[in-house]
Write a protein that holds these residues in place. Sequence first.
Motif, short mmCIF file in Angstrom:
data_model
loop_
_atom_site.label_atom_id
_atom_site.label_comp_id
_atom_site.label_asym_id
_atom_site.label_seq_id
_atom_site.Cartn_x
_atom_site.Cartn_y
_atom_site.Cartn_z
N GLY A 61 41.60 30.24 51.10
CA GLY A 61 40.75 29.96 49.95
C GLY A 61 41.17 28.76 49.14
O GLY A 61 42.08 28.85 48.34
N LYS A 62 40.52 27.64 49.39
CA LYS A 62 40.76 26.41 48.63
C LYS A 62 42.25 26.07 48.57
O LYS A 62 42.82 25.88 47.49
N VAL A 63 42.86 25.97 49.73
CA VAL A 63 44.30 25.70 49.84
C VAL A 63 44.59 24.23 49.54
O VAL A 63 43.93 23.34 50.07
N THR A 64 45.57 24.00 48.68
CA THR A 64 46.07 22.66 48.40
C THR A 64 47.59 22.73 48.40
O THR A 64 48.16 23.52 47.65
N ILE A 65 48.20 21.93 49.24
CA ILE A 65 49.65 21.86 49.30
C ILE A 65 50.02 20.40 49.05
O ILE A 65 49.50 19.50 49.71
N GLN A 66 50.91 20.17 48.06
CA GLN A 66 51.27 18.81 47.67
C GLN A 66 52.77 18.64 47.60
O GLN A 66 53.47 19.53 47.12
N GLU A 67 53.22 17.51 48.08
CA GLU A 67 54.58 17.06 47.87
C GLU A 67 54.54 15.54 47.87
O GLU A 67 53.50 14.97 48.20
N PRO A 68 55.60 14.86 47.45
CA PRO A 68 55.50 13.41 47.26
C PRO A 68 55.00 12.61 48.48
O PRO A 68 54.33 11.61 48.31
N ARG A 69 55.29 13.06 49.67
CA ARG A 69 54.85 12.29 50.84
C ARG A 69 53.43 12.60 51.26
O ARG A 69 52.90 11.95 52.17
N GLY A 70 52.76 13.59 50.64
CA GLY A 70 51.39 13.82 51.05
C GLY A 70 50.81 15.12 50.57
O GLY A 70 51.44 15.89 49.85
N THR A 71 49.56 15.36 51.02
CA THR A 71 48.83 16.57 50.67
C THR A 71 48.15 17.15 51.90
O THR A 71 47.88 16.45 52.87
N LEU A 72 47.89 18.45 51.84
CA LEU A 72 47.15 19.16 52.87
C LEU A 72 46.16 20.06 52.15
O LEU A 72 46.54 20.82 51.27
N ASN A 73 44.87 19.93 52.51
CA ASN A 73 43.81 20.75 51.91
C ASN A 73 43.01 21.41 53.02
O ASN A 73 42.77 20.79 54.06
N GLY A 74 42.58 22.63 52.79
CA GLY A 74 41.73 23.33 53.74
C GLY A 74 41.41 24.71 53.22
O GLY A 74 41.82 25.09 52.12
N GLU A 75 40.68 25.47 54.00
CA GLU A 75 40.35 26.83 53.61
C GLU A 75 41.37 27.84 54.11
O GLU A 75 41.45 28.95 53.60
N ARG A 76 42.17 27.46 55.13
CA ARG A 76 43.15 28.40 55.68
C ARG A 76 44.30 27.61 56.28
O ARG A 76 44.09 26.71 57.08
N VAL A 77 45.51 27.96 55.88
CA VAL A 77 46.72 27.36 56.43
C VAL A 77 47.64 28.49 56.84
O VAL A 77 47.93 29.38 56.04
N VAL A 78 48.07 28.48 58.10
CA VAL A 78 48.96 29.50 58.64
C VAL A 78 50.27 28.82 59.01
O VAL A 78 50.28 27.82 59.73
N TYR A 79 51.37 29.37 58.50
CA TYR A 79 52.70 28.84 58.83
C TYR A 79 53.53 29.93 59.49
O TYR A 79 53.76 30.97 58.91
N ASN A 80 53.97 29.65 60.72
CA ASN A 80 54.84 30.55 61.46
C ASN A 80 56.27 30.04 61.29
O ASN A 80 56.61 28.98 61.80
N MET A 81 57.08 30.78 60.55
CA MET A 81 58.45 30.36 60.28
C MET A 81 59.32 30.34 61.53
O MET A 81 60.22 29.54 61.65
N LYS A 82 59.05 31.25 62.46
CA LYS A 82 59.86 31.32 63.68
C LYS A 82 59.68 30.10 64.55
O LYS A 82 60.63 29.60 65.14
N THR A 83 58.44 29.62 64.64
CA THR A 83 58.14 28.50 65.53
C THR A 83 57.97 27.18 64.80
O THR A 83 57.81 26.14 65.43
N SER A 84 57.94 27.22 63.46
CA SER A 84 57.66 26.06 62.62
C SER A 84 56.27 25.47 62.87
O SER A 84 56.01 24.31 62.57
#
Length: 170
Positions: free
Chosen positions: A122-145
């Motif tokens: 739902g309206k995902v926004t991820i920001q850090e100094p080197r960039g941004t990522l926007n979308g409706e769904r972001v899945v992060y698998n910690m085991k596989t990165s």
Amino acid sequence: MNVLPASLLGLALIAASLVPMPALARSSDRNQPMDIDAGHSDYSLDDSRPTVLSGGVIITQGSLDIRSSTATITQQGGEPVRAVLTGGPVKMKQQLDNGAPFSAEASKVDYDLKAEVVVFTGKVTIQEPRGTLNGERVVYNMKTSQVTSGGEGAGRVKMRIQPKTGQGGG
């Protein structure tokens, strides 16, 4: 209340890794006390039902700051196995080890501690100094990165990656 620290600490560590650029959450935050502030809490002393925090949940640990309307923590064998934060939207901020800011925002954050997978929806926004990522769904698998992102329906994924600076023009 030993229900929350492992659940939400994991969210903090995950969040710093979501943007496809090198970024590490402030490692010293893991050794800081966690403070939880909510309008209401409802939990059982056994695993029969999840712990629910509501009424404006604020969780801080070192430089980590998480805010949501509700947080629902499920346990098995006295250990947290899932944390779901919803509403308002969910907002996460943290400083990286290099002092740079990191933030993430979504309508819902669902962290499966056993599978080590976090789903932002739902309206995902991820920001850090080197960039941004926007979308409706972001899945992060910690085991596989592995980071998978997409939009629902006609939604699109949008990224902006800033050029590296101070590295010989690269």
